[in-house]
Structures are given as structure tokens and as C-alpha cells.
Design a protein around this motif. Structure first.
Motif, PDB file in Angstrom:
ATOM      1  N   ALA A  54      36.775  43.828  47.108  1.00 41.45           N
ATOM      2  CA  ALA A  54      35.384  43.954  46.655  1.00 41.45           C
ATOM      3  C   ALA A  54      35.382  44.500  45.240  1.00 41.45           C
ATOM      4  N   ARG A  77      42.070  50.226  43.778  1.00 41.42           N
ATOM      5  CA  ARG A  77      42.652  50.893  44.945  1.00 41.42           C
ATOM      6  C   ARG A  77      43.119  49.860  45.951  1.00 41.42           C
ATOM      7  N   ARG A 123      35.211  48.751  39.359  1.00 36.53           N
ATOM      8  CA  ARG A 123      35.952  49.177  40.553  1.00 36.53           C
ATOM      9  C   ARG A 123      36.440  47.970  41.320  1.00 36.53           C
ATOM     10  N   GLU A 125      38.354  47.180  44.883  1.00 39.03           N
ATOM     11  CA  GLU A 125      38.808  47.784  46.144  1.00 39.03           C
ATOM     12  C   GLU A 125      39.519  46.728  46.974  1.00 39.03           C
TER      13      GLU A 125
END
Lengths: 238, 263
Positions: A54, A77, A123, A125
Motif C-alpha cells: 500500500a 516497511r 509511505r 507498506e
């Protein structure tokens, strides 16, 4: 990398445990929009691997000390869900996932046009829901599709795949047994439009000829997987 | 979870809608979003479920470990429920150690299941004082568009009910279904615009006040309650949602039973 163990990964006819020949890729399917609340997302199923990526952003980077005046930072991450493997994984800090997150970020930073978004953060993920072998490759590939799905400008997507060696035979796209009992693992991150690389790791033992063969398998596999990435993003037939 | 600043406008908007007996997505006061339930969807887990309620998506997976029974309960195994909301699930969920919100989520789901007595921990004993099963239930949020509590609760019980004890892999006998004698179901109500609504989505959570979680077992026995966030509610309000919860829990219990029969 252990020895041969007592598992025979390839039979006398050159057929692997999952029925593939040595130069075949496991079945790959990709879909987008699997995390509806994210700005972009993708799910890749690759053999038994099941991975969700995501993307959120570009958004304000905070705390301010992580901001870069000339570009966006990628906050990546990689994580394995507790139920993704045979033995449960305890949630929390883990050196392996930290390293994979770092090399994944560096691979993606090589293609994302971060200079378009100064002082911001993107970000990424990556969650492994079910693991077979090559989860870092699945993660990088899924993250590329999720970034494209989020509309983040990139010079190219990254296709990642790992070939290696088992019973002294070079094989394309290692499965679980080949990863566990094999003698070498060569994951690469390839830009399918130019054949350039943004990610490279290797462990085990390969002769110069075997290394070249594994390298070539990865290059060929990247083209196969890239087709599915484009299909997932643009729609159209399999 | 970091709570974004916005909600004053959102609160006012939701309150206006509530005054006309409306919700922002057109649902009725006690109408839930469509629920999809899929079981045995995680090949590496011994039991699993995926729940989708609108744009909220969660997974639950059951794993088993062998433990040494506690000295004061030598004939019992253990049940552990852990909830993780990783930053994949939404822009306001952050990386790092589990937040208070995700710990509360895990504990409320855990209590509903544990207190219903649906798992008899004595059934988990293999050799008294030496070996017992520890059942580990992990719930995981893929996409948070509100009401993770109910999605987690539903996925959790469905995963447990679909689980197989992997005795052969641990060389302690033959594989068998995990015995789960009851089906506790959680229903959550949020105060939005001055009245309670069922199955709040993310916007209603952000622009709402207190929430109440009710877990009911078979026979409508209540097994866990939790009031969360700042707010005041009356006995009459509680009686109304408790009544609503009974019929909704029964519907969701049927959904779980049907999914398991389809296996």
C-alpha cells in the motif's frame, strides 16, 4: 545454504517439485486497489507467496528532521504477518525485515522521481500475508505496482526475481524447497525497459558460468512478470 | 493512531444528518455495511478468515505451539489473541510499538472469545504438567475504514472455528478440528451526532463521540462489554443498542455457520 539434504528438488527428467522446468517462473497474478483506503495498492500472488503493498502520499514529512529540501523521502516497511509462515512469527522488531526494508527503499528511490515532491514523504507498506520463497522480490514488485497505482511518477517499475542453484543445477525463480535446500540465491531488481539494475543481493556458491545463467534467467523472468504488472495496471486480457 | 484535526466541520455535518435521521452514506441508524466472510484463505495458517465490511478489510490466522502448562493449571493449554494494526491499514496508523488503540482492540476481541468459554483450555492438554497446545490467534488489519472491532471479532471466531490442530506436524497424534463450542459475536455502536449508530465507518468514528462494544454468545448471553472514548450515555440508550445487538449478532452468527458449512 545447506547441502543437498534428503530432499530431491529436481527429478531425472529435470522436473522440479512444483512441476516446473528449470527455466520457468511460478504462476504470477497481480491485482490493484486491494487496500481501498490507501492512495495506491497492489496484491501479488506468486506461487504460494501472497503479498500486499500500500502507498500513502506524497504527504507532509514529519518530524521535520526527516525532511529533505530537494526531494521526497521514501518510508518503506517490509513485514511478515504472524501467520505467513509455518512457525508463527512474533510481531515486532526484526533485523531481517529491517534490512529488507532498507534495500527495498533504496531500489525504489532509484526510480521514483522524488525531486518532484520536496519536503514530503511517500509511505510504502509491504505486508507478506503468506510466504513461500522470494518474499523480498514479491514485495519490491508489488510496491512498484502500488506506486504506479498511486500515480507516483517513476522512470520505470522495478521487477524483482530470484534465481539460484539446487543440486548443482541453475533454476529460475526459486521455490521454498529450492530456497531451503539449494546452494545459491541471486535476487535482482530489474528495470524491464532498459535491463538496468537497482537491487542486487546474492548468497551461496556459483561458478562464473552458473552466475551468468542465473543472471540471464532473472532477466527473462522479469519480462514475463512485467507483462502481468502492466496488465494489472492497464487492464486487458491475461 | 494519530487523530487528524478536521472533525469540527465533519461533526457539524454528521449532526445535521442525524437530526434528519440520516447517515452520510445513506444507511439507516442500525444498518450495517455489507459483510463478506471467507474462511481458510491463508495457506500457512491452521485456521483463517478474511472479513470485508465496506472498505474495512481484516484477516485472522490461527497458529498452534506446544507449551508447558502453568504449574497451577497443569491440565490446561492456553489461548492468546493478538491484534495488530500496522501502518498498511490507513494513513493515521503509525509504525512502532503497538498503540493504546490497537492494544485495546486486541484485548476486547480476546475477552469476547475467552469469556464465552468457546474454547475449553482443558481440551488443549496433551500430557498433564508437560505438554499442552497454545492456540495463537492473530488478527491483522489490511484496510481500516472504521469499525475494526467488529471485523476483528468476526474474523477471529470464524478463523478459530475453521482451525485444525496440527498434531501430525508436531508428532503428538492425529490432526483434528479445534473444538469451538460457541460463536461469540461482537457488535459496536458509535455515538454520532447525538445518537448511537451501528457499524460506524471511518468518518463517523472521526466525527463521533463514545463507542460501545457488546459481545453476545449463543443464547444471547453477554460475554464482554467495553465503553471507549469520552462521552456520556443513558441506561435507555444502552437498552436500545443491546436489543439491536441481539438480532444483529444472530444474523452474523448465521453468516459464520453458513460459511463453515460451505467448506
Amino acid at each position: 545454504m545447506g547441502g543437498y539434504g534428503d530432499v530431491q528438488c529436481i527429478d531425472e527428467n529435470g522436473i522440479r517439485l512444483d512441476g516446473r522446468t528449470k527455466d520457468e517462473v511460478r504462476p504470477v497474478s497481480i491485482e490493484t486497489g486491494v487496500v481501498p483506503v490507501a492512495d495506491g495498492s497492489a496484491r501479488i500472488r506468486w506461487g504460494l507467496n501472497d503479498c500486499i503493498a500500500a502507498v500513502y502520499g506524497p504527504m507532509e514529512a514529519h518530524p521535520r528532521k526527516i525532511q529533505r529540501q530537494d526531494r521526497a523521502v521514501l518510508d518503506v516497511r517490509y513485514n511478515m504477518a504472524p501467520f505467513s509462515t509455518t512457525d508463527r512469527i512474533r510481531p515486532g522488531f526484526n533485523r531481517r525485515s529491517r534490512e529488507i526494508s532498507k534495500v527495498t527503499a533504496e531500489a525504489l528511490e532509484s526510480v521514483v522521481l522524488t525531486e518532484l515532491y520536496p519536503r514530503s514523504k511517500i509511505r510504502v507498506e509491504i505486508e507478506i500475508i503468506c510466504a513461500e520463497a522470494g518474499t523480498r522480490c514479491a514485495g519490491i514488485t508489488a510496491a512498484s505496482v502500488a506506486l504506479a497505482h498511486a500515480g507516483i511518477p517513476m522512470t520505470d517499475m522495478v521487477v524483482s526475481v530470484a534465481s539460484g542453484k539446487v543440486h548443482d543445477i541453475v533454476v529460475c525463480d526459486l521455490n521454498k524447497e529450492e530456497d531451503n535446500y539449494g546452494e545459491a540465491d541471486l535476487p535482482m531488481g530489474i528495470l524491464p525497459n532498459t535491463g538496468e539494475l537497482v537491487f542486487l543481493q546474492m548468497d551461496g556458491d556459483l561458478s562464473p558460468e552458473q552466475f551468468q545463467e542465473a543472471w540471464d534467467y532473472n532477466m527473462e523472468a522479469a519480462q514475463v512478470i512485467h507483462k502481468e504488472m502492466v496488465r494489472a495496471l492497464k487492464g486487458g486480457d491475461e | 493512531m494519530s487523530i487528524p484535526l478536521v472533525p469540527n466541520l465533519l461533526r457539524a455535518h454528521l449532526a445535521e444528518l442525524a437530526a434528519e435521521d440520516k447517515r452520510h452514506d445513506g444507511r439507516g441508524q442500525f444498518q450495517g455495511r455489507d459483510v463478506e466472510l471467507e474462511i481458510n484463505c491463508l495457506p500457512r495458517a491452521e485456521g483463517s478468515a478474511r472479513v470485508r465490511m465496506g472498505d474495512t478489510i481484516v484477516l485472522a490466522g490461527v497458529k498452534f505451539q506446544i507449551m508447558t502448562p502453568y504449574p497451577d493449571r497443569p491440565n490446561e493449554g492456553g489461548l492468546m489473541c493478538s491484534a495488530e494494526v500496522r501502518p498498511v491499514a490507513g494513513r493515521n496508523w503509525e509504525a512502532g510499538p503497538p498503540s493504546a488503540e490497537s492494544i485495546e482492540l486486541g484485548r476486547v476481541v480476546d475477552r469476547g472469545i475467552r469469556e464465552s468459554g468457546c474454547i475449553n483450555t482443558e481440551d488443549l492438554c496433551i500430557i498433564p504438567g508437560e505438554k499442552a497446545w497454545q492456540v495463537i490467534l492473530d488478527v491483522f488489519a489490511v484496510s481500516d475504514d472504521g469499525n475494526l472491532f467488529d471485523a476483528f471479532g468476526l474474523a477471529a471466531i470464524a478463523a478459530l472455528r475453521s482451525a485444525t490442530v496440527p498434531a501430525e506436524r508436531f508428532e503428538v497424534g492425529e490432526d483434528m478440528p479445534l473444538d469451538v463450542s460457541k460463536t461469540p459475536i461482537m457488535c459496536s455502536y458509535h455515538k454520532v451526532g447525538g445518537r448511537f449508530v451501528y457499524d460506524a465507518d471511518k468518518r463517523e468514528e472521526l466525527g463521533g463521540d463514545e463507542r460501545i462494544h457488546i459481545t453476545l454468545g449463543d443464547d444471547d448471553h453477554v460475554h464482554s462489554l467495553q465503553k471507549g472514548l469520552k462521552g456520556i450515555f443513558t441506561a435507555a440508550e444502552f437498552a436500545e443498542i443491546n436489543e439491536q445487538a441481539r438480532s444483529r449478532c444472530a444474523e452474523l452468527r448465521d453468516l459464520v455457520n453458513n460459511a463453515l458449512e460451505g467448506e
